[in-house]
Scaffold this motif. Structure first.
Motif, PDB file in Angstrom:
ATOM      1  N   SER A  73      -6.744   0.788   7.785  1.00  0.00           N
ATOM      2  CA  SER A  73      -7.050   0.101   6.530  1.00  0.00           C
ATOM      3  C   SER A  73      -5.893  -0.801   6.107  1.00  0.00           C
ATOM      4  O   SER A  73      -6.101  -1.929   5.641  1.00  0.00           O
ATOM      5  CB  SER A  73      -7.349   1.129   5.433  1.00  0.00           C
ATOM      6  OG  SER A  73      -7.618   0.493   4.203  1.00  0.00           O
ATOM      7  N   ARG A  88      -6.792  10.013   0.176  1.00  0.00           N
ATOM      8  CA  ARG A  88      -7.841   9.052  -0.167  1.00  0.00           C
ATOM      9  C   ARG A  88      -8.568   8.542   1.081  1.00  0.00           C
ATOM     10  O   ARG A  88      -9.617   7.910   0.983  1.00  0.00           O
ATOM     11  CB  ARG A  88      -7.238   7.890  -0.953  1.00  0.00           C
ATOM     12  CG  ARG A  88      -6.791   8.257  -2.360  1.00  0.00           C
ATOM     13  CD  ARG A  88      -7.945   8.338  -3.346  1.00  0.00           C
ATOM     14  NE  ARG A  88      -8.521   7.033  -3.548  1.00  0.00           N
ATOM     15  CZ  ARG A  88      -8.044   6.113  -4.364  1.00  0.00           C
ATOM     16  NH1 ARG A  88      -6.961   6.367  -5.075  1.00  0.00           N
ATOM     17  NH2 ARG A  88      -8.636   4.951  -4.481  1.00  0.00           N
ATOM     18  N   ARG A  99      -6.736   0.443  -0.789  1.00  0.00           N
ATOM     19  CA  ARG A  99      -7.402   1.531  -1.495  1.00  0.00           C
ATOM     20  C   ARG A  99      -6.443   2.207  -2.473  1.00  0.00           C
ATOM     21  O   ARG A  99      -6.837   2.613  -3.560  1.00  0.00           O
ATOM     22  CB  ARG A  99      -7.950   2.558  -0.486  1.00  0.00           C
ATOM     23  CG  ARG A  99      -8.863   3.586  -1.106  1.00  0.00           C
ATOM     24  CD  ARG A  99      -9.518   4.458  -0.034  1.00  0.00           C
ATOM     25  NE  ARG A  99     -10.304   3.686   0.915  1.00  0.00           N
ATOM     26  CZ  ARG A  99     -10.966   4.220   1.935  1.00  0.00           C
ATOM     27  NH1 ARG A  99     -10.909   5.532   2.141  1.00  0.00           N
ATOM     28  NH2 ARG A  99     -11.660   3.464   2.754  1.00  0.00           N
ATOM     29  N   GLN A 142       0.865  -1.182   0.000  1.00  0.00           N
ATOM     30  CA  GLN A 142       0.000   0.000   0.000  1.00  0.00           C
ATOM     31  C   GLN A 142       0.901   1.231   0.000  1.00  0.00           C
ATOM     32  O   GLN A 142       2.023   1.195   0.506  1.00  0.00           O
ATOM     33  CB  GLN A 142      -0.893   0.000   1.237  1.00  0.00           C
ATOM     34  CG  GLN A 142      -1.881   1.166   1.298  1.00  0.00           C
ATOM     35  CD  GLN A 142      -2.890   0.985   2.421  1.00  0.00           C
ATOM     36  OE1 GLN A 142      -3.293  -0.132   2.729  1.00  0.00           O
ATOM     37  NE2 GLN A 142      -3.313   2.081   3.025  1.00  0.00           N
ATOM     38  N   SER A 157     -14.211  10.913   0.927  1.00  0.00           N
ATOM     39  CA  SER A 157     -15.121   9.763   0.914  1.00  0.00           C
ATOM     40  C   SER A 157     -16.568  10.219   0.799  1.00  0.00           C
ATOM     41  O   SER A 157     -17.373   9.616   0.074  1.00  0.00           O
ATOM     42  CB  SER A 157     -14.931   8.923   2.180  1.00  0.00           C
ATOM     43  OG  SER A 157     -13.605   8.479   2.301  1.00  0.00           O
TER      44      SER A 157
END
Length: 306
Positions: free
Chosen positions: A270, A123, A282, A117, A129
């Motif tokens: 995440s 983001r 993501r 990642q 979001s």
């Protein structure tokens, strides 16, 4: 599920924040720090109850996953070493300082079945979001990212330092190949450019105008998206946003309501979830490499126009 042992390589300004947050995330076992400045590593390790390794080899024995927050020109060597040892990685942006090395890291992670990642933290900003839900077909995008001169990341120009955040977001929004690039930039206090502007035209007709500066007296992190049915205005820094729409012959304005959260913490949580479950990040190494390719091309255009 067994907690992942997590560590941080490089505990300067950004890496220290990674350490602070990992120590506070219940789903992780924050075990180790490594910094070539051993006294600094010892101090940060002591502060957050993590061991301070004396070498990258020693560090790798203590962790299952790690953040790499070292200077950009060291990302490749550090990340390659840890991926070869089977460690999941979150590499701060930009993924590397050249696209060939970025591609190698992506391939190595893929061959070893590891999460790679990259730290494009916007983001994970709650305001992005929230406004993504209203995104349809962007026609024009304008982004400004300004800051005072930093005491870090001056080994790279402002395009790789700051603009790349907006480039990655814009590529995510538009999802169309870049057709043409016009760019200008000038060095002021660094060897590389300290202020830059790029105008991007995409094959689907969308146009993006992106400005970044690290010699500004003020901080600004804003992006505006114009589409057929709405105008979206985002302020990353203040985590606020507005949507303007045409309704019954007039323009309406609605504020976007969000729960404010620290984007970096959301990003780290995440990453841990992806490393634990194998879920696609993501912002993957592949997506980060695409942003890097665009940033490198912009810097080339700037250099050729100097």
């Amino acid at each position: 599920m067994k907690k992942l042992r997590v560590g941080v390589v490089g505990v300067g300004h950004i890496g220290s924040n990674h350490a602070r947050l990992y120590a506070d995330i219940p789903s992780t076992d924050f075990t180790a720090i490594y910094d070539v400045d051993l006294p600094k590593g010892n101090a940060v390790g002591k502060k957050f109850a993590a061991a301070s390794a004396k070498s990258l080899d020693e560090f790798s024995e203590m962790i299952d996953a790690a953040s790499v927050a070292t200077p950009t020109n060291t990302h490749y060597e550090v990340a390659r070493s840890l991926l070869a040892r089977g460690k999941h990685l979150l590499v701060e942006k930009p993924i590397t300082d050249n696209t060939a090395h970025a591609g190698e890291l992506v391939d190595l992670a893929g061959r070893n079945g590891l999460i790679l990642q990259v730290g494009h933290v916007e983001r994970f900003n709650p305001i992005l979001s929230a406004l993504e839900k209203h995104l349809t077909h962007p026609r024009f995008i304008e982004a400004h990212r300004l800051s005072p001169y930093p005491d870090r990341s001056t080994d790279i120009g402002v395009v790789l330092d700051l603009m790349i955040h907006d480039l990655e977001v814009i590529l995510h929004f538009v999802r169309s190949p870049v057709q043409s690039i016009d760019a200008v930039g000038v060095p002021v206090l660094s060897r590389g450019e300290d202020i830059a502007n790029a105008r991007l035209r995409f094959e689907n007709g969308c146009v993006a105008n992106v400005t970044s500066s690290r010699i500004s007296p003020e901080r600004m992190r804003k992006i505006r998206v114009f589409q057929e049915d709405a105008y979206l205005s985002l302020d990353y820094q203040n985590q606020s946003g507005e949507i303007y729409r045409r309704a019954e012959g007039r323009i309406t304005r609605d504020k976007v309501e969000i729960e404010r959260e620290e984007p970096l913490k959301r990003q780290l949580i995440s990453f841990i979830e992806c490393a634990s479950t194998g879920r696609e990040p993501r912002v993957s190494g592949f997506q980060a490499t695409a942003a890097l390719e665009l940033a490198v091309e912009i810097t080339k255009r700037i250099a050729s126009s100097a």
